[in-house]
Design a protein around this motif. Structure first.
Motif, mmCIF file in Angstrom:
data_model
loop_
_atom_site.group_PDB
_atom_site.id
_atom_site.type_symbol
_atom_site.label_atom_id
_atom_site.label_comp_id
_atom_site.label_asym_id
_atom_site.label_seq_id
_atom_site.Cartn_x
_atom_site.Cartn_y
_atom_site.Cartn_z
ATOM 1 N N THR A 37 0.831 -1.199 0.000
ATOM 2 C CA THR A 37 0.000 0.000 0.000
ATOM 3 C C THR A 37 0.872 1.259 0.000
ATOM 4 O OG1 THR A 37 -1.485 -1.283 1.383
ATOM 5 C CG2 THR A 37 -2.020 1.027 1.092
ATOM 6 N N ALA A 38 1.956 1.206 0.786
ATOM 7 C CA ALA A 38 2.829 2.375 0.889
ATOM 8 C C ALA A 38 3.480 2.697 -0.446
ATOM 9 C CB ALA A 38 3.896 2.130 1.950
ATOM 10 N N PHE A 39 3.692 1.667 -1.278
ATOM 11 C CA PHE A 39 4.255 1.929 -2.606
ATOM 12 C C PHE A 39 3.184 2.437 -3.568
ATOM 13 C CE2 PHE A 39 7.982 -0.598 -1.415
ATOM 14 C CZ PHE A 39 8.962 0.185 -1.989
ATOM 15 N N ILE A 40 1.988 1.808 -3.487
ATOM 16 C CA ILE A 40 0.942 2.128 -4.465
ATOM 17 C C ILE A 40 0.311 3.487 -4.165
ATOM 18 C CG2 ILE A 40 -1.339 1.413 -5.291
ATOM 19 C CD1 ILE A 40 -0.447 -1.459 -4.916
ATOM 20 N N VAL A 73 1.088 9.125 -10.951
ATOM 21 C CA VAL A 73 0.775 8.608 -12.285
ATOM 22 C C VAL A 73 -0.467 9.298 -12.836
ATOM 23 C CG1 VAL A 73 0.115 6.540 -13.558
ATOM 24 C CG2 VAL A 73 1.900 6.409 -11.836
ATOM 25 N N ALA A 74 -1.489 9.462 -11.965
ATOM 26 C CA ALA A 74 -2.724 10.101 -12.414
ATOM 27 C C ALA A 74 -2.463 11.541 -12.844
ATOM 28 C CB ALA A 74 -3.760 10.049 -11.291
ATOM 29 N N GLY A 75 -1.625 12.227 -12.075
ATOM 30 C CA GLY A 75 -1.289 13.599 -12.423
ATOM 31 C C GLY A 75 -0.567 13.695 -13.751
ATOM 32 N N THR A 76 0.329 12.719 -13.997
ATOM 33 C CA THR A 76 1.062 12.720 -15.266
ATOM 34 C C THR A 76 0.123 12.444 -16.440
ATOM 35 O OG1 THR A 76 2.822 11.731 -13.963
ATOM 36 C CG2 THR A 76 3.174 11.837 -16.317
ATOM 37 N N LEU A 77 -0.825 11.522 -16.234
ATOM 38 C CA LEU A 77 -1.699 11.111 -17.337
ATOM 39 C C LEU A 77 -2.805 12.129 -17.588
ATOM 40 C CD1 LEU A 77 -2.114 7.285 -16.605
ATOM 41 C CD2 LEU A 77 -0.695 8.360 -18.354
ATOM 42 N N LEU A 78 -3.409 12.647 -16.510
ATOM 43 C CA LEU A 78 -4.625 13.442 -16.664
ATOM 44 C C LEU A 78 -4.361 14.938 -16.742
ATOM 45 C CD1 LEU A 78 -6.841 11.552 -14.060
ATOM 46 C CD2 LEU A 78 -6.782 11.216 -16.527
ATOM 47 N N GLY A 79 -3.267 15.404 -16.103
ATOM 48 C CA GLY A 79 -3.060 16.836 -15.978
ATOM 49 C C GLY A 79 -2.702 17.490 -17.303
#
Lengths: 168, 117
Positions: free
Chosen positions: B13-16, B23-29
């Motif tokens: 969990t600490a890694f994810i 990752v979401a920021g890179t993909l969606l932003g």
């Protein structure tokens, strides 16, 4: 031979941490990154201790090696001059070193496999092994004298390090 | 082994957990860089000089003092785990251990090794 149980998957992940971190230490040219890779490698070893059912060693590995030794190395890097951007190769004999260390590693692996083969536990680990160790540290029948001598040794180490480092 | 499963789950969990926003920021932003956004501290003070400087050697003593007290932990950790089963003699033996190392702390303190330079 190769079975996928939670333990074996954990072992491969931890082995990946250990070996990958070790490779990172020797291949990166940035000393700070090398110190961080070392933390990763030491953390992987803590995971291997857990898989070997040695929880006390695992805790000590995290607290002392991941905690203190890595801080010692990080501060050593911080007080070192020119920690960044070492571009030139200092050691021209690295191919010979690689061959010798590769042979040594292969020899050690062959020796361990020949000597121990498949590892079998010699004794069951008692559930309360840390409590037993704690009791043994402070009883006459156990390790009372080494326990107290250890504190004197640490006192001497502390005084010695302060004396040496302050009189430079 | 079972209690380690929770630690393993926590580890995963600490890694994810931090990876998902990155990752979401890179993909969606949306990506509209400008000079201000690309600066190291967007709303901070510009650093003066080289960031990777050599620290004073005197700081090394902090690491050494910390290391000694961390080694102390190796011995005190099992002692603390067994604390509620120990006779008075065992408690006193541990306290003597701590007092001996408290001397080390007093020495470091009196010698000024703990002063921030």
């Amino acid at each position: 031979m190769l079975t996928f149980s939670p333990v074996s998957v954990s072992f491969f992940i931890m082995a990946l941490f250990t070996i990958g971190g070790g490779l990172g230490v020797v291949t990166t040219r940035n000393l700070v990154h090398a110190a961080l890779f070392l933390v990763l490698s030491l953390f992987g070893i803590a995971g291997l201790y857990v898989l070997l059912e040695a929880p006390y060693l695992a805790v000590i590995q995290v607290l002392v090696y991941v905690g203190a030794i890595s801080i010692l190395i990080t501060i050593t890097v911080m007080v070192t001059r020119r920690l960044m951007g070492i571009e030139e190769t200092y050691n021209r004999q690295w191919p010979i070193a690689a061959i010798i260390s590769g042979l040594l590693g292969a020899g050690l692996i062959a020796l361990v496999v020949a000597q121990f083969g498949a590892l079998t536990p010699v004794a069951d680990v008692p559930v309360d092994n840390i409590e037993q160790l704690g009791r043994a540290f402070v009883t006459h029948q156990g390790f009372l004298l080494p326990f107290e001598v250890a504190s004197v040794l640490l006192l001497a180490a502390m005084i010695g390090s302060i004396v040496i480092s302050r009189d430079v | 082994m079972s209690e380690w499963t929770f630690i393993a789950l926590l580890l995963v969990t600490a890694f994810i957990f931090p990876a998902i926003p990155i990752v979401a920021g890179t993909l969606l932003g949306p990506r509209k860089p400008n000079e201000m956004k690309n600066s190291t501290y967007e709303c901070g003070v510009e650093t003066v000089g080289d960031t990777w400087v050599q620290f004073k050697v005197q700081y090394y003593i902090f690491a050494l003092v910390f290391l000694v007290f961390d080694i102390e932990l190796i011995f005190l950790y099992p002692w603390a785990v067994a604390y509620n089963q120990l006779p008075l003699f065992g408690i006193v033996a541990g306290v003597v251990f701590i007092i001996t190392l408290a001397e080390a702390l007093v020495y470091a303190w009196r010698k000024g090794a703990l002063e921030w330079l």
